[in-house]
Write an enzyme that holds these catalytic residues in place. Structure first.
Site, short mmCIF file in Angstrom:
data_model
loop_
_atom_site.label_atom_id
_atom_site.label_comp_id
_atom_site.label_asym_id
_atom_site.label_seq_id
_atom_site.Cartn_x
_atom_site.Cartn_y
_atom_site.Cartn_z
N ASP A 99 0.85 -1.19 0.00
CA ASP A 99 0.00 0.00 0.00
C ASP A 99 0.89 1.24 0.00
O ASP A 99 2.10 1.15 0.13
CB ASP A 99 -0.97 0.01 1.19
N ASN A 107 -4.16 12.92 0.17
CA ASN A 107 -5.52 13.36 -0.20
C ASN A 107 -5.95 14.58 0.61
O ASN A 107 -6.54 15.52 0.07
CB ASN A 107 -6.52 12.22 0.00
N ASP A 116 -5.59 10.83 -6.89
CA ASP A 116 -5.92 9.99 -8.04
C ASP A 116 -4.76 9.90 -9.02
O ASP A 116 -4.47 8.84 -9.57
CB ASP A 116 -7.17 10.51 -8.76
N GLU A 142 -5.80 2.44 -1.48
CA GLU A 142 -4.41 2.63 -1.89
C GLU A 142 -3.62 1.34 -1.77
O GLU A 142 -2.41 1.34 -1.64
CB GLU A 142 -3.74 3.76 -1.08
#
Length: 160
Positions: A99, A107, A116, A142
């Protein structure tokens, strides 16, 4: 899904036949042939459209829309298949799950659009480095998974 599409095709075909029968009485022989040809091409086009739509739906059900790599459900199906194959032929495979550390922070501080872009970039970078037979998937927000088929862990270390 396939049954729905067949039913849709059947209904459209029946509608075309009704139209054909209704118009057949009004048109002379030359016009009838032309009308028939046009009608049949509309039917074939409709079937092609349905086939294309089915392919698109299958694609969308297997691919993560953001990263354009396998999604979780598709990955789990392929992992099960690879597990059974490896067991049957006494072969090995390597599974890597990773991850992005502190992704929530990316974010929160820079916005979801940048988050993104990070996910897309990782998908592109990893996809460019693996074999076509390997399976790469986004399995969570993620979180990603890599399945190296017919490979031992010591052979995958250079890739990582």
């Amino acid at each position: 899904m396939r049954k729905y599409m067949k039913d849709t095709l059947k209904v459209k075909r029946e509608d075309l036949i009704k139209l054909y029968k209704a118009r057949a009485e009004e048109i002379d022989d030359t016009g009838l042939y032309e009308f028939h040809t046009n009608l049949m091409s509309r039917y074939i086009f409709t079937k092609k459209e349905l086939d294309d739509k089915e392919k698109e739906n299958v694609y969308l059900s297997e691919i993560d829309p953001l990263t354009r790599i396998c999604n979780r459900s598709n990955f789990l199906r392929q992992l099960e298949r690879e597990f059974q194959r490896a067991k049957r032929y006494n072969e090995s495979f390597t599974l890597i799950i990773f991850d992005i550390d502190n992704f929530t922070r990316i974010n929160e501080e820079f916005g979801y659009k940048l988050g993104d872009k990070v996910l897309k970039s990782i998908a592109e970078l990893v996809s460019a480095e693996i074999r076509k037979t390997d399976i790469f998937a986004r399995i969570g927000g993620e979180e990603f998974a890599l399945l190296f088929t017919r490979t031992r862990m010591e052979n995958t270390v250079p890739v990582i």
